[in-house]
Structure formats: structure tokens, C-alpha cells
Design a protein around this motif. Sequence first.
Motif, PDB file in Angstrom:
ATOM      1  N   HIS A   1       0.152   5.130   1.224  1.00 35.93           N
ATOM      2  CA  HIS A   1      -0.768   6.062   1.872  1.00 35.93           C
ATOM      3  C   HIS A   1      -2.206   5.529   1.856  1.00 35.93           C
ATOM      4  CE1 HIS A   1       2.158   9.262   2.503  1.00 35.93           C
ATOM      5  NE2 HIS A   1       2.611   9.007   1.293  1.00 35.93           N
ATOM      6  N   GLY A   2      -2.364   4.268   2.177  1.00 35.90           N
ATOM      7  CA  GLY A   2      -3.680   3.665   2.258  1.00 35.90           C
ATOM      8  C   GLY A   2      -4.266   3.204   0.946  1.00 35.90           C
TER       9      GLY A   2
ATOM     10  N   LYS B   1      -4.101   0.630  -2.212  1.00 42.73           N
ATOM     11  CA  LYS B   1      -3.485  -0.628  -2.623  1.00 42.73           C
ATOM     12  C   LYS B   1      -2.704  -0.426  -3.912  1.00 42.73           C
ATOM     13  CE  LYS B   1      -6.607  -3.828  -0.461  1.00 42.73           C
ATOM     14  NZ  LYS B   1      -7.281  -5.108  -0.594  1.00 42.73           N
TER      15      LYS B   1
ATOM     16  N   GLN C   1       0.838  -1.186   0.000  1.00 39.81           N
ATOM     17  CA  GLN C   1       0.000   0.000   0.000  1.00 39.81           C
ATOM     18  C   GLN C   1       0.882   1.249   0.000  1.00 39.81           C
ATOM     19  OE1 GLN C   1      -2.853   0.244   3.152  1.00 39.81           O
ATOM     20  NE2 GLN C   1      -3.906  -1.607   2.547  1.00 39.81           N
TER      21      GLN C   1
END
Length: 163
Positions: free
Chosen positions: A158-159, A161, A156
Motif C-alpha cells: 500500500h505504498g 516500502k 511495497q
Amino acid sequence: MTFSEITDLLTTQFGPDIQANPQAIQPYLTVPANQLVAICQFLRDDDQLFFDLLACITGIDNGLGTDTMEVIYNLTSIPYQHNLMVKVVIPRNTTGKELPTIPSVAHIWRTADWHERETFDLVGIRFENHPDLRRILLPTDWVGHPLRTDYQEQEQYHGIKTK
């Protein structure tokens, strides 16, 4: 000027460490990293050669097996209409986290500034004395260099995928 004439001129000027490969699809010269800047300066400034255009810099990771990387310079003399490919082979530096390093030629050809940044960003080759060596295509906090053979993509970023 022919490839063999350029080769002869450079070996006369810089010695026998310059290796010519005239049989390649595109003939090229392999030069030592410690002579790169002097050779490039000569290629640009010599009246017989005048390679005034650095068209491209390519970085290649030859993998862990060979433990080398290559930096390839494609040069053109616009007024004389001749081309030259120059290659430098450097150790990959697999031990530790230090990146392989080669001298910058950005002070010789201004276009090298961005080409070297791209090679640094994607292949992980550091250009010593570069005026502003930082990422150019990936975010500044990106981990790794995606064109290296051992690159491990993050799950990932910064969040988001990535796989």
C-alpha cells in the motif's frame, strides 16, 4: 505415564503407523495426517492420558529439497503432569498454488483455533474444517506466507516500502 507407555497405548489403539522417536531431545510421536483427529480425540478423552491442554502448534517448512512441511502439537495433561509432542509430516504441495492441508483439531481443543490461524497465516498450511480460518497477524490482503522458505517479500505494501 512414560513416553514408552503412551507410545504402546497409541500403537495398540491405532496401529503401527505411529512412529516414536524416544532419542530426541524432546521425545515425539509422528502420526499420519489421516489419523490425527482420532488420535488427538483419544489423547484428550482417555482416562489414563487426559491431555487437556494444547500448549502450542508449530508449523515448519522443510524447504523445496524435502518437499515436506511439519505440524507439531505440544500437549500437556495438567492433572497427570505429563507432556507429549505429536508431529505430522505432510507434502508441501509445490506444484500449483494449492496449500498443504491437514485436519483441524479446534473442535478438540479450543486453543487450536488461534494456533491454527497463526500457522496458516505465517507458514501457509490450511486446516480443513477450521471454524474461521483467516489471517490473524498479517493484513487480510497480504501476499504469501512469511515463514515459508520460498517466501518473496513484496517491495511495497500500500505504498509503504517493506524492504
